[in-house]
Every structure is written in C-alpha cells, then in structure tokens.
Scaffold this active site. Sequence first.
Site, PDB file in Angstrom:
ATOM      1  N   LYS A  76       0.831  -1.208   0.000  1.00 41.28           N
ATOM      2  CA  LYS A  76       0.000   0.000   0.000  1.00 41.28           C
ATOM      3  C   LYS A  76       0.868   1.261   0.000  1.00 41.28           C
ATOM      4  CE  LYS A  76      -4.032   1.785   2.588  1.00 41.28           C
ATOM      5  NZ  LYS A  76      -4.927   1.491   3.750  1.00 41.28           N
ATOM      6  N   SER A 154      -9.681   1.634   2.804  1.00 40.57           N
ATOM      7  CA  SER A 154      -8.842   2.478   1.973  1.00 40.57           C
ATOM      8  C   SER A 154      -7.826   1.693   1.145  1.00 40.57           C
ATOM      9  CB  SER A 154      -8.099   3.493   2.858  1.00 40.57           C
ATOM     10  OG  SER A 154      -7.217   2.826   3.771  1.00 40.57           O
ATOM     11  N   SER A 178     -10.046  -0.946   6.766  1.00 41.42           N
ATOM     12  CA  SER A 178      -9.430  -0.758   5.456  1.00 41.42           C
ATOM     13  C   SER A 178      -8.811  -1.995   4.834  1.00 41.42           C
ATOM     14  CB  SER A 178      -8.368   0.349   5.533  1.00 41.42           C
ATOM     15  OG  SER A 178      -8.980   1.607   5.685  1.00 41.42           O
TER      16      SER A 178
END
Length: 445
Positions: A76, A154, A178
């Site tokens: 990420k 996210s 997330s």
Amino acid sequence: MSGETIAALRSRMARDELSHEHLVAQALEGAAASGAQHVFTQLYAEAALAAARHADAALRAGVALPALAGLPVSVKDLYDVAGETTMAGSIVCRDELPAVADAPAVARLRANGAAIVGKTNMTEFAFSGVGINPHHGTPRNPADAAVARIPGGSSSGAAVSVALGLAVAGLGSDTGGSIRIPAALCGLVGFKSTQARTPRTGALELSRTLDTVCAMARSVEDCLRVDTVIADAPLAVRQRPLAGMRFAVPQTLMFDGIEPAVASAFDRALKILSAAGALIVDIGLPDLAEIAQLNAPGGFSAVEAHAVHRERLAQARERFDPRVAARIATGATASAADYIAMQDKRRAWIARTERALEGFDALLCPTVPIVAPPIDELVRSDEAFFKANGLLLRNTFAINYLDGCAFSLPCHRAGELPVGLMLSSVQGDDARLAAVALAVEAALK
C-alpha cells in the site's frame, strides 16, 4: 495465477510447471494492462524480477525457500520505501523529503524474499472505506464485469491487485476496516490483527490509536503466512473442529440497513456452520450502540489525522481530496480534555465488551451490510458517498474500537456479488481466532 493460493503455486513450482520469474513477469505484465488501471501508483519491475530469479536459483539448488520468497506481493502507498517520498494516495506530499529507510513491514517482506511488484493505490491518507481517489483514479472492482463498482477502501489497490491475480497478498492497513472492507467487496480474505502485533513505524498515520498493519490474500492460511513475516513471529495456531464452537451474533447495530443479498449470504453461512455442529447464539450487545457517542467529538481518526495533517491543510487544502479534507477538518475542534476523555471512555468500553464476549469463540456478523455500489453514483453525490462510507465502516470499526482481531471471509455463492462474513474476537486472541477462521473457511468452501 488468478485464484491460486500460495500452496497451489508452490505445488506447481515443485512439479516444475511454473517458475517464480514467469509468475512475477505475468504479474508485472498484468499490472501494466488496461484491466489493472489505477491499481498501482508505482511498479518495481527490476527488483521484483531479481527476487524471483533468486528464488528460482535457490529452488534449483535444493535450498528451502522462505514463505514468500519469489512470490509477487503488493504494498500500500502509505508505507515508507527507502529513497522515495511516501505519497499515501495524495499529491500534497509530492515535494516532501524521501524516506530514509523501509518501513519494518516492508523490510521484513524483502528479507523473506518477497517479490514486491509495486505500490498500490488507496484512498487519500487512508481516510475512507469507499476506495475512490480523485488524484490517481479509482481501481475497478473485478467482481462485476458489467458495472464499474467500488473496490472498497482504503486499501483499494491492494485488494484489486490480489483479486486480479497480480499479487498473492496485498500489504495494507486497517484503521476502521481498510483491510476487511475491500476484502469483503472483492471476495478475498482479510486479517486485521491486534494492533500491537506488527509495528506501525514507517506507515503514514491516520490514527495512531487505531491504525493496524496487516494484509489480505486468497485464504486464511495465506493471510497467516504474511502475518508471520510482517509480525516477525508466527501465531501458535492449534487447529480445531468446528463442532462445539460457540458463536455470538450481535443484535445491535450490525444488521441495520442490511441489503437482501448480504442478509441472504449471511443467513446461509450461519446454517452451514450450525449444520457442522457450531452453536449460534444471538446476543444483545447494546454496548455497540454507544460507540458513536463515546468516540465523539470528531472521533480518533479525525482528531489524530488533523494532528498529522494540520500544516498540510493550512498550506494546500485545495490539493486535498475535498471529502478527505472535510473529514480531517472535523478533528480541529477537539480539546486535549476531549481527547483524554475519549481514551478513558474507550478503555472502559473495551473492558465491558470483553466481559460480554467471554465464553464465545468469535463474534459473527456481516463484514459490511451492503454489496459494492457503482463508482459513478458515489463520485457524483456527496450524500450517496457519505451514506455508503458510513455503512461500509460501521461494523468493521467496532472491532478497531475494541482493539480486537478479525477475519473477513467470503460467504457468497459463485455468480453473486461478494459478501464478507466477519469473525471477530478481543485483543491478543489472534491465534485462537485464526484456528476458528480456518475451520469456518473449510466449512464454507
């Protein structure tokens, strides 16, 4: 590689049907294709191929390979990579200083030999469960070929990288869901460990109280492989039969606004578990209804994110995603007394909730109460966006607030939009919950 677990890939490699280099080359080719648009913000082709070739050489020499050696893994965009500025899905940070070292989670992946194929797209500064990013585009959920649906956030790009078969696992983060939200919406397994299990150093903060370093993959076993690497310690998982396990199903909050497709998949999953000998117990758990009030004013995410980003907001608010900026700004009004009170109230709530869950093997509920909505609807309308965001985060956030651990497991049928079943427990119960997740996963398959 699409749909294959690590064990399946290792089996093919042992039979000399597949090389690490070919696998990683396929992943890189797929990452650059139109079908993977907006998934990655950066690719590391040369380094990933080098890791794959090293693993191939070791395999030929008869050297035992570490768990992730030579396998494609995504990271990420909020994790530090030495020599690069950490962007966290933004454009605001573009001129800031580069990281001087890899985040520990990234360094541990490298040390294990993982072929890190690239950094994945995300909601700006990790502040939404939807996955929309106006700066870098929004990766499309692969679960629906006809309608462009949100991937969840996210960790949006992380989920899509795994769902498309471009990575065996996606390193993400989970502050309010997330990891579990995009895993649920994309048909994957997500594991949110107890926060203290993996160091948060080198991950750009959203909320230091809630942020958790964790990952998603295609199976519980694969999530545990990654967890062992990034936590630098294996969980002592003792596999158990499903028969005799006791599951609590909360009757407060978690089913409000549930869509029929989610309700149907969840009910079907409960019937499967019950038929396998598990005891399903409905419990009130009214404490869940208190979270919104106890987490006010602003909430930990807004208050702590404002502390991190207040200078960026003051200098360049126009460069933020407006929806993210608005949410961060709500944290500006909380006083030190408010913040201390929030911490005290949370500790008391955790103690009450842990007592209520004693004697159960897991708390069961839908990971999210809705299926993935179309991207266009949420881009066009603030009202639709914030309504969906609230629903997406509600169930998962309760476990972050608990500082608990949780798995999201797919529980939909083939041909249906993905639905996640969330199994949760209290802090530090990761190993026992992992055994429960393995048993539940086997029953659902």
